[in-house]
Scaffold this motif. Structure first.
Motif, PDB file in Angstrom:
ATOM      1  N   UNK A 108     -44.724  18.051  75.130  1.00  0.00           N
ATOM      2  CA  UNK A 108     -45.109  16.991  74.198  1.00  0.00           C
ATOM      3  C   UNK A 108     -43.973  16.516  73.327  1.00  0.00           C
ATOM      4  N   UNK A 109     -42.839  17.336  73.264  1.00  0.00           N
ATOM      5  CA  UNK A 109     -41.734  16.923  72.392  1.00  0.00           C
ATOM      6  C   UNK A 109     -41.304  15.484  72.681  1.00  0.00           C
ATOM      7  N   UNK A 110     -41.344  15.142  73.948  1.00  0.00           N
ATOM      8  CA  UNK A 110     -40.908  13.805  74.340  1.00  0.00           C
ATOM      9  C   UNK A 110     -41.669  12.700  73.611  1.00  0.00           C
ATOM     10  N   UNK A 111     -42.882  13.031  73.131  1.00  0.00           N
ATOM     11  CA  UNK A 111     -43.694  12.007  72.496  1.00  0.00           C
ATOM     12  C   UNK A 111     -43.375  11.830  71.022  1.00  0.00           C
ATOM     13  N   UNK A 112     -42.464  12.655  70.499  1.00  0.00           N
ATOM     14  CA  UNK A 112     -42.201  12.577  69.061  1.00  0.00           C
ATOM     15  C   UNK A 112     -41.071  11.611  68.752  1.00  0.00           C
ATOM     16  N   UNK A 113     -40.520  11.039  69.781  1.00  0.00           N
ATOM     17  CA  UNK A 113     -39.415  10.104  69.555  1.00  0.00           C
ATOM     18  C   UNK A 113     -39.884   8.938  68.721  1.00  0.00           C
ATOM     19  N   UNK A 114     -38.969   8.164  68.167  1.00  0.00           N
ATOM     20  CA  UNK A 114     -39.329   7.153  67.184  1.00  0.00           C
ATOM     21  C   UNK A 114     -40.332   6.117  67.698  1.00  0.00           C
ATOM     22  N   UNK A 172     -46.470  10.789  66.779  1.00  0.00           N
ATOM     23  CA  UNK A 172     -45.056  10.479  66.491  1.00  0.00           C
ATOM     24  C   UNK A 172     -44.598  11.027  65.143  1.00  0.00           C
ATOM     25  N   UNK A 173     -45.499  11.728  64.420  1.00  0.00           N
ATOM     26  CA  UNK A 173     -45.109  12.255  63.118  1.00  0.00           C
ATOM     27  C   UNK A 173     -45.006  11.184  62.057  1.00  0.00           C
ATOM     28  N   UNK A 174     -45.755  10.065  62.284  1.00  0.00           N
ATOM     29  CA  UNK A 174     -45.763   8.999  61.269  1.00  0.00           C
ATOM     30  C   UNK A 174     -47.093   9.050  60.505  1.00  0.00           C
ATOM     31  N   UNK A 224     -40.548   4.786  70.828  1.00  0.00           N
ATOM     32  CA  UNK A 224     -40.672   4.646  72.267  1.00  0.00           C
ATOM     33  C   UNK A 224     -42.057   5.076  72.759  1.00  0.00           C
ATOM     34  N   UNK A 225     -42.761   5.888  71.974  1.00  0.00           N
ATOM     35  CA  UNK A 225     -44.030   6.422  72.437  1.00  0.00           C
ATOM     36  C   UNK A 225     -45.142   5.367  72.423  1.00  0.00           C
ATOM     37  N   UNK A 226     -45.852   5.317  73.519  1.00  0.00           N
ATOM     38  CA  UNK A 226     -47.042   4.461  73.556  1.00  0.00           C
ATOM     39  C   UNK A 226     -48.167   5.236  74.225  1.00  0.00           C
ATOM     40  N   UNK A 227     -49.314   5.288  73.592  1.00  0.00           N
ATOM     41  CA  UNK A 227     -50.471   5.912  74.239  1.00  0.00           C
ATOM     42  C   UNK A 227     -50.863   5.070  75.439  1.00  0.00           C
ATOM     43  N   UNK A 280     -52.357  -2.937  68.943  1.00  0.00           N
ATOM     44  CA  UNK A 280     -51.882  -1.718  68.267  1.00  0.00           C
ATOM     45  C   UNK A 280     -50.801  -1.025  69.092  1.00  0.00           C
ATOM     46  N   UNK A 281     -50.147  -1.799  69.917  1.00  0.00           N
ATOM     47  CA  UNK A 281     -48.954  -1.340  70.629  1.00  0.00           C
ATOM     48  C   UNK A 281     -49.230  -0.196  71.586  1.00  0.00           C
ATOM     49  N   UNK A 282     -50.364  -0.243  72.259  1.00  0.00           N
ATOM     50  CA  UNK A 282     -50.635   0.787  73.274  1.00  0.00           C
ATOM     51  C   UNK A 282     -50.476   0.182  74.666  1.00  0.00           C
ATOM     52  N   UNK A 283     -50.245   1.063  75.622  1.00  0.00           N
ATOM     53  CA  UNK A 283     -50.165   0.604  77.012  1.00  0.00           C
ATOM     54  C   UNK A 283     -51.578   0.634  77.576  1.00  0.00           C
ATOM     55  N   UNK A 284     -52.078  -0.510  77.939  1.00  0.00           N
ATOM     56  CA  UNK A 284     -53.485  -0.608  78.355  1.00  0.00           C
ATOM     57  C   UNK A 284     -53.570  -1.022  79.821  1.00  0.00           C
ATOM     58  N   UNK A 285     -54.468  -0.361  80.536  1.00  0.00           N
ATOM     59  CA  UNK A 285     -54.816  -0.801  81.891  1.00  0.00           C
ATOM     60  C   UNK A 285     -56.328  -0.940  81.949  1.00  0.00           C
ATOM     61  N   UNK A 286     -56.757  -2.066  82.457  1.00  0.00           N
ATOM     62  CA  UNK A 286     -58.195  -2.317  82.522  1.00  0.00           C
ATOM     63  C   UNK A 286     -58.594  -2.396  83.994  1.00  0.00           C
ATOM     64  N   UNK A 287     -59.544  -1.571  84.384  1.00  0.00           N
ATOM     65  CA  UNK A 287     -59.965  -1.509  85.789  1.00  0.00           C
ATOM     66  C   UNK A 287     -61.371  -2.080  85.902  1.00  0.00           C
ATOM     67  N   UNK A 288     -61.487  -3.128  86.687  1.00  0.00           N
ATOM     68  CA  UNK A 288     -62.781  -3.815  86.844  1.00  0.00           C
ATOM     69  C   UNK A 288     -63.180  -3.801  88.322  1.00  0.00           C
TER      70      UNK A 288
END
Ligand code: FAD
Length: 457
Positions: free
Chosen positions: A2-8, A364-366, A10-13, A34-42
């Motif tokens: 998970x450390x990789x997700x603590x970067x400033x 992200x520790x914010x 760059x992290x997107x859910x 809200x700056x997330x990576x979204x995929x919608x499957x229909x």
């Protein structure tokens, strides 16, 4: 790790939304904002809605604006307001003292009026609204012809793999089931043997149509056609309201359907003109005229009946487990008597986007309470979805119950009100105000408190 997700920044859910109906699309827009990576499957080949009306209260509209101003703008571009600040409830059944049974006597006795003022509904054509919303969804967000089958969670990688019926897979940090009343995500989340995984029949059917305003005015008169009107009576009721900038009138008529719904897989079945006419046979000429609009001239209209299913009998014990959750009809399918099912789904989407926003910050520790310690992704996501469940379940399950109850009020079968107009109005008003005057800021503040609680639990 998970450390990789603590970067400033760059992290997107990565959020996978299953289902591109009104709620899935609104949630997608809110999460993208809200700056997330979204995929919608229909599962369908394109976005499609039915040709029927849908109305949104002011609080649902505020939620749209908070989710993403694009959603509210999309609705406003196609919506129609009632001309009057009142919703009218008439006696569609009994003959009043000054009335005759002549077919051209379209008068109905006014029972009561509900003041909606500026808090009431804006109504739109469903397909028009969805079309406007999806203009704001980037192409790479949506994948069509993806019928979701199941998901599995990989603890090591802290991610979900979604499997589709065509054999393909996709990965995500969060799975959001917006796949409607027959939600497959709900079945996976609650278990296939759990009765709460399936909706049940409310023993009612709806006949619906959109008719041109010219024909509506010719049949009903200008005032009734351009304003929301509920025609009450025993064991059935009928509602009309204007849509599409007053160029069309939406009609929905409800009739009882004793016994079980015979069509196993389908909730919509062909209907005959006689079924509609029989349901309102002894009613006032005005109601029979609207039923006439439903069936069309010379019975020409292709008629369907919609089985009303809901989650009343077996409400979901939770809307979230780990990093998977359900929203909209997938979580709380309701009978449509408050006209608020989609609006509640929009409220869900706002609570969800807000909670996942908190999770993303925490990972992200914010955060606005000073720098927080970065949290493991799965811990933060699980806390966010538990917070979402905590702030949404009670209200939405109340809606499902209240919708069934208010239908009895419209049909003179509520033992607390009977046919007493004053009591009926108080009953309807109390319920409507609970929907309309919702403390959205309070919900979002509660979501924050619940998130902190589950994070530290
Ligand atoms: P849906 O609109 O059902 O969308 C689900 C989507 O998921 C669909 O596109 C479907 O194709 C897709 N899907 C399903 N399964 C899968 C799968 N396995 N894989 C991939 N995709 C899948 N609400 C209001 O707020 N106001 C109103 O005035 C109103 N009037 C109503 C009148 C009637 C007669 C009825 C029946 C309902 C009414 N409602 C109203 C309620 C409203 O229609 C619903 O609450 C709303 O449409 C639910 O939206 P949704 O996005 O949750 O689900």
């Amino acid at each position: 790790s998970w450390e990789g997700y603590c970067g400033p920044s760059s992290f997107q859910l990565r959020v996978a939304i299953v289902g591109g109906g009104i709620v899935g699309v609104a949630a997608a827009l809110g999460l993208l904002r809200r700056n997330m990576t979204v995929r919608l499957y229909e599962q369908a080949g394109n976005f499609r809605e039915i040709g029927a009306g849908v109305a949104f209260t002011t609080n649902a509209q505020t939620c749209m604006a908070l989710l993403s101003p694009d959603i509210l703008a999309a609705m406003k571009a196609v919506s129609t307001k009632n001309e009057s600040p009142y919703y009218t409830y008439v006696d569609g059944y009994r003959r009043g003292p000054d009335q005759t049974d002549d077919d051209d006597d379209l008068s109905e006795t006014l029972l009561y009026r509900l003041h909606a003022g500026t808090t009431g509904f804006d109504a739109c054509h469903r397909a028009h609204f969805l079309d406007e919303m999806v203009k704001h969804i980037p192409d790479d967000v949506v994948q069509f012809r993806k019928r979701f089958d199941t998901y599995v969670y990989d603890e090591e990688r802290e991610e979900y793999t979604l499997r589709f019926e065509d054999g393909s897979t996709a990965t995500a940090d969060v799975v959001v089931g917006c796949d409607g009343i027959k939600s497959r995500v709900r079945q996976i989340l609650l278990g296939k043997d759990n009765p709460a995984s399936y909706p049940s029949f409310a023993h009612q059917v709806a006949f619906r149509a959109l008719v041109s305003m010219d024909r509506a005015v010719a049949a009903l008169g200008r005032d009734k056609a351009h304003n929301q009107c509920m025609h009450t009576g025993p064991e059935a009721h009928l509602l009309n309201f204007p849509v599409a900038q007053h160029t069309m009138m939406n009609i929905v008529a409800f009739a009882p359907h004793p016994g079980e719904w015979p069509h196993r897989e389908r909730m919509v079945a062909p209907a005959t003109a006689d079924e509609v006419r029989d349901a309102f046979a002894g009613w006032r000429p005005a109601v029979r005229a609207i039923a006439g609009l439903l069936v069309g001239e010379d019975d020409a209209r292709t008629l369907d009946k919609w089985a009303i299913f809901d989650t009343y009998e077996h409400p979901a014990p939770t809307y979230a487990k780990g990093g998977a959750c359900i929203a909209g009809d997938a979580a709380h399918a309701t009978s449509p008597h408050h006209g608020a099912g989609a609006g509640m789904g929009i409220e869900d989407a706002l609570a969800l986007a807000t909670a996942l926003g908190l999770a993303a910050e925490t990972i992200q520790g914010k955060g606005d309470e000073g720098p927080r310690k970065a949290k493991k992704k799965s811990v933060a996501v699980t806390a966010a979805l538990a917070a979402y469940d905590a702030v949404r379940r009670e209200r939405t399950q109340w809606l499902v119950r209240s919708s069934r109850e208010v239908s009895r009020t419209y049909e003179w079968a509520n033992p607390d009100c009977g046919t007493d107009p004053e009591k009926c109005l108080r009953d309807i008003e109390k319920r409507a105000h609970k929907i309309w005057h919702f403390d959205i800021d309070g919900m979002l503040a509660d979501a924050k408190v619940e998130f902190a609680h589950f994070l530290s639990a």
